[in-house]
Design an enzyme around this catalytic site. Structure first.
Site, PDB file in Angstrom:
ATOM      1  N   ARG A   1     -10.765  -5.714  -6.799  1.00 58.46           N
ATOM      2  CA  ARG A   1     -11.637  -6.354  -5.808  1.00 58.46           C
ATOM      3  C   ARG A   1     -11.609  -7.875  -5.896  1.00 58.46           C
ATOM      4  O   ARG A   1     -11.873  -8.560  -4.907  1.00 58.46           O
ATOM      5  CB  ARG A   1     -13.078  -5.866  -5.998  1.00 58.46           C
TER       6      ARG A   1
ATOM      7  N   HIS B   1      13.537   1.294   1.280  1.00 56.59           N
ATOM      8  CA  HIS B   1      12.790   1.731   2.465  1.00 56.59           C
ATOM      9  C   HIS B   1      11.596   0.793   2.642  1.00 56.59           C
ATOM     10  O   HIS B   1      10.699   0.740   1.806  1.00 56.59           O
ATOM     11  CB  HIS B   1      12.311   3.172   2.311  1.00 56.59           C
TER      12      HIS B   1
ATOM     13  N   ASP C   1      12.409  -0.431   8.453  1.00 54.22           N
ATOM     14  CA  ASP C   1      12.743   0.883   7.894  1.00 54.22           C
ATOM     15  C   ASP C   1      13.702   0.799   6.720  1.00 54.22           C
ATOM     16  O   ASP C   1      13.501   1.451   5.709  1.00 54.22           O
ATOM     17  CB  ASP C   1      13.313   1.817   8.959  1.00 54.22           C
TER      18      ASP C   1
ATOM     19  N   LYS D   1       3.545   0.556   8.771  1.00 49.67           N
ATOM     20  CA  LYS D   1       4.355  -0.640   8.504  1.00 49.67           C
ATOM     21  C   LYS D   1       4.958  -1.212   9.787  1.00 49.67           C
ATOM     22  O   LYS D   1       4.854  -2.413  10.058  1.00 49.67           O
ATOM     23  CB  LYS D   1       5.468  -0.296   7.505  1.00 49.67           C
TER      24      LYS D   1
END
Length: 315
Positions: free
Chosen positions: A256, A153, A192, A174
């Site tokens: 980070r 997916h 998808d 997405k």
């Protein structure tokens, strides 16, 4: 899409000779003589040099394509005629699913091959190229067909030549990010659902046939990318070089400095992965572009984190 997990699809264990020839523009010259078509059951092309000179280790030629090239033709010329006939009979008696002869096989030997192929109803293809070219092109086709595959997916795009698989939970954006990436000139492969095959250490992604060129966007419905954005905006398949996983910003402690290595595990292998935090007001498509550019620059030897460390050491 409610999950980023993959769903294993059973690996195909045979391929139709007719389908292979049609897909690779190969013409079977004795098609009308074949009553019982056999299937290709192994992902390789056998060269039968040893068998031509009479060395049969195992009579097991009924699963592979057999290839005759310049080397095989020269060997045929070196063997006594009666012995050659017997050896060819033994080869074709095993009923290989398909025989391919390159332009390196002389006419006399082609006639012999054609004779025994018809005797045992074996399809024959004569090509005007070297056998090495056929073993590469058709070999890749066969290898891909037999390759293990997973159903994932996610969405698949090509950004600056890099195949990028975008995964993340349902509703995170997405498809919307993919639309913006297409508008920026990048290429669309699948939305998808993505079928991923592994060939060696390479991962190839493509769309299921039913959703090929189709993208679903919330509020807009189904969009035919090829019709709206043109032929240049789509591609049937691509190598997957990078996985980008979208995560909600408040649900994960993100790196980070960008010096942590993440991987996406699939088909007993792994693909480099980058995590991107998503929150309201951030342009996800831009972040995906930047992440891909960073991936490219690192592959080219540019590592900003290491550069900062070097500056600190030299300060």
């Amino acid at each position: 899409m409610s999950s980023t997990k993959s769903k294993t699809i059973n690996t195909k264990n045979f391929i139709s000779v007719l389908n292979l020839c049609e897909d690779n523009l190969l013409e079977i010259i004795n098609k009308n003589n074949i009553k019982n078509w056999r299937s290709i059951k192994r992902p390789s092309i056998n060269r039968v040099g040893l068998e031509i000179i009479g060395h049969f280790e195992i009579d097991d030629l009924n699963k592979n394509i057999i290839g005759f090239g310049t080397r095989e033709s020269n060997l045929m010329d070196s063997v006594d005629v009666d012995q050659l006939e017997n050896n060819l009979k033994r080869i074709f008696k095993q009923k290989p699913p398909l025989v391919i002869c390159s332009n390196g096989v002389n006419q006399k030997n082609k006639d012999l091959i054609f004779k025994w192929a018809n005797e045992f109803e074996t399809p024959v293809v004569f090509v005007d190229t070297k056998l090495s070219f056929i073993t590469t092109t058709v070999g890749i086709y066969i290898a891909e067909h037999f390759a293990p595959e997973d159903f994932v997916h996610g969405s698949l795009v090509i950004i600056n030549g890099i195949g990028v698989l975008i995964v993340g939970p349902s509703g995170i954006g997405k498809s919307e990010a993919v639309i913006e990436l297409i508008q920026r000139g990048h290429m669309f492969v699948s939305d998808d659902s993505v079928i991923i095959k592994r060939i060696g250490n390479h991962f190839i992604g493509q769309s299921p046939k039913i959703t090929k060129n189709i993208l679903e966007a919330r509020g807009l419905g189904l969009i035919d990318i090829k019709t709206i954005y043109g032929e240049k905006s789509i591609k049937d398949k691509t190598n997957i070089d990078l996985v980008i996983e979208l995560k909600k910003d408040d649900q994960y402690n993100f790196d980070r400095l960008g010096n942590e290595n993440y991987f996406y595990n699939i088909l007993d292998g792994k693909i480099k992965k980058i995590l991107i935090p998503v929150r309201l007001g951030r342009n996800t498509a831009s972040l995906i572009e930047v992440a891909t550019s960073l991936f490219i620059s690192k592959n080219e030897g540019v590592d900003t984190f290491k550069e900062i460390q070097e500056r600190i050491r030299n300060d």
